[in-house]
Design a protein around this motif. Structure first.
Motif, PDB file in Angstrom:
ATOM      1  N   ALA A  15       0.838  -1.209   0.000  1.00 30.00           N
ATOM      2  CA  ALA A  15       0.000   0.000   0.000  1.00 30.00           C
ATOM      3  C   ALA A  15       0.869   1.254   0.000  1.00 30.00           C
ATOM      4  CB  ALA A  15      -0.942  -0.003   1.204  1.00 30.00           C
ATOM      5  N   MET A  16       1.963   1.207   0.734  1.00 29.63           N
ATOM      6  CA  MET A  16       2.889   2.347   0.732  1.00 29.63           C
ATOM      7  C   MET A  16       3.419   2.593  -0.679  1.00 29.63           C
ATOM      8  SD  MET A  16       5.038   1.701   4.259  1.00 29.63           S
ATOM      9  CE  MET A  16       6.140   3.098   3.997  1.00 29.63           C
ATOM     10  N   ASP A  69      10.407   5.013  13.106  1.00 24.38           N
ATOM     11  CA  ASP A  69      10.190   5.537  11.756  1.00 24.38           C
ATOM     12  C   ASP A  69       8.802   5.171  11.240  1.00 24.38           C
ATOM     13  OD1 ASP A  69      12.748   6.591  11.788  1.00 24.38           O
ATOM     14  OD2 ASP A  69      13.609   5.037  10.490  1.00 24.38           O
ATOM     15  N   GLU A  70       8.405   3.911  11.456  1.00 21.65           N
ATOM     16  CA  GLU A  70       7.078   3.479  11.012  1.00 21.65           C
ATOM     17  C   GLU A  70       5.975   4.240  11.735  1.00 21.65           C
ATOM     18  OE1 GLU A  70       7.472  -1.174   9.653  1.00 21.65           O
ATOM     19  OE2 GLU A  70       7.022  -0.764  11.753  1.00 21.65           O
ATOM     20  N   GLU A  71       6.016   4.210  13.039  1.00 23.98           N
ATOM     21  CA  GLU A  71       4.924   4.732  13.862  1.00 23.98           C
ATOM     22  C   GLU A  71       4.778   6.252  13.794  1.00 23.98           C
ATOM     23  OE1 GLU A  71       2.947   2.707  16.051  1.00 23.98           O
ATOM     24  OE2 GLU A  71       3.879   0.944  15.158  1.00 23.98           O
ATOM     25  N   ARG A  77       2.069   9.130   7.298  1.00 24.44           N
ATOM     26  CA  ARG A  77       2.057   9.623   5.919  1.00 24.44           C
ATOM     27  C   ARG A  77       1.182   8.753   5.034  1.00 24.44           C
ATOM     28  NH1 ARG A  77       8.228  10.074   4.586  1.00 24.44           N
ATOM     29  NH2 ARG A  77       7.445  10.291   2.466  1.00 24.44           N
ATOM     30  N   LEU A  78       1.245   7.440   5.228  1.00 25.55           N
ATOM     31  CA  LEU A  78       0.385   6.538   4.462  1.00 25.55           C
ATOM     32  C   LEU A  78      -1.070   6.810   4.790  1.00 25.55           C
ATOM     33  CD1 LEU A  78      -0.157   4.118   2.593  1.00 25.55           C
ATOM     34  CD2 LEU A  78       0.204   2.629   4.590  1.00 25.55           C
ATOM     35  N   LYS A  79      -1.370   6.969   6.057  1.00 28.14           N
ATOM     36  CA  LYS A  79      -2.759   7.217   6.464  1.00 28.14           C
ATOM     37  C   LYS A  79      -3.309   8.483   5.810  1.00 28.14           C
ATOM     38  CE  LYS A  79      -5.749   7.376  10.475  1.00 28.14           C
ATOM     39  NZ  LYS A  79      -5.866   7.301  11.928  1.00 28.14           N
ATOM     40  N   ASP A  86     -10.058   3.172   1.327  1.00 35.14           N
ATOM     41  CA  ASP A  86      -8.763   2.503   1.183  1.00 35.14           C
ATOM     42  C   ASP A  86      -8.229   2.056   2.539  1.00 35.14           C
ATOM     43  OD1 ASP A  86      -8.734   2.891  -1.573  1.00 35.14           O
ATOM     44  OD2 ASP A  86      -7.544   4.730  -1.439  1.00 35.14           O
ATOM     45  N   GLY A  87      -8.423   2.877   3.554  1.00 38.11           N
ATOM     46  CA  GLY A  87      -7.972   2.530   4.903  1.00 38.11           C
ATOM     47  C   GLY A  87      -8.705   1.322   5.442  1.00 38.11           C
TER      48      GLY A  87
END
Length: 102
Positions: A15-16, A69-71, A77-79, A86-87
């Motif tokens: 998805a990213m 970095d993910e959290e 940014r993806l959200k 999509d979410g």
């Protein structure tokens, strides 16, 4: 840990890539490979406490950086890039991936 990796590698990271975070998703995916390498090496070092502790400290530092970095950066940014539908779809995909190991 395998379930977590499967969910991210088969749902979140694709998805990213679809939403413009291509390089970032490849970096995170590669870091998962390093996590597996750390675990492999730690198994070999069980009888050498000093080397084990040093490798474990390095592992902890790297994994904490990956998670931070993910959290705090990449997943938010993806959200922002995802539409509501999509979410919801991504959440279902992630759950489906996790069920593969249940």
């Amino acid at each position: 840990m395998g379930k977590h990796a499967l969910e991210e590698e088969n749902a979140i990271y694709p998805a990213m890539r679809q939403h413009g975070l291509l390089a970032e998703s490849y970096t995170l995916h590669a870091e998962h490979g390093y996590v597996k390498q750390y675990l492999y090496k730690l198994t070999d070092l069980v009888k050498d406490n000093d080397a084990f502790q040093l490798k474990l400290a390095n592992f902890r530092c790297d994994i904490e950086t990956h998670m931070r970095d993910e959290e705090h950066d990449l997943f938010p940014r993806l959200k922002l890039a995802l539409e509501k539908a999509d979410g919801d779809y991504l959440a279902r995909r992630m759950n489906q991936e996790g069920l593969k190991l249940a």
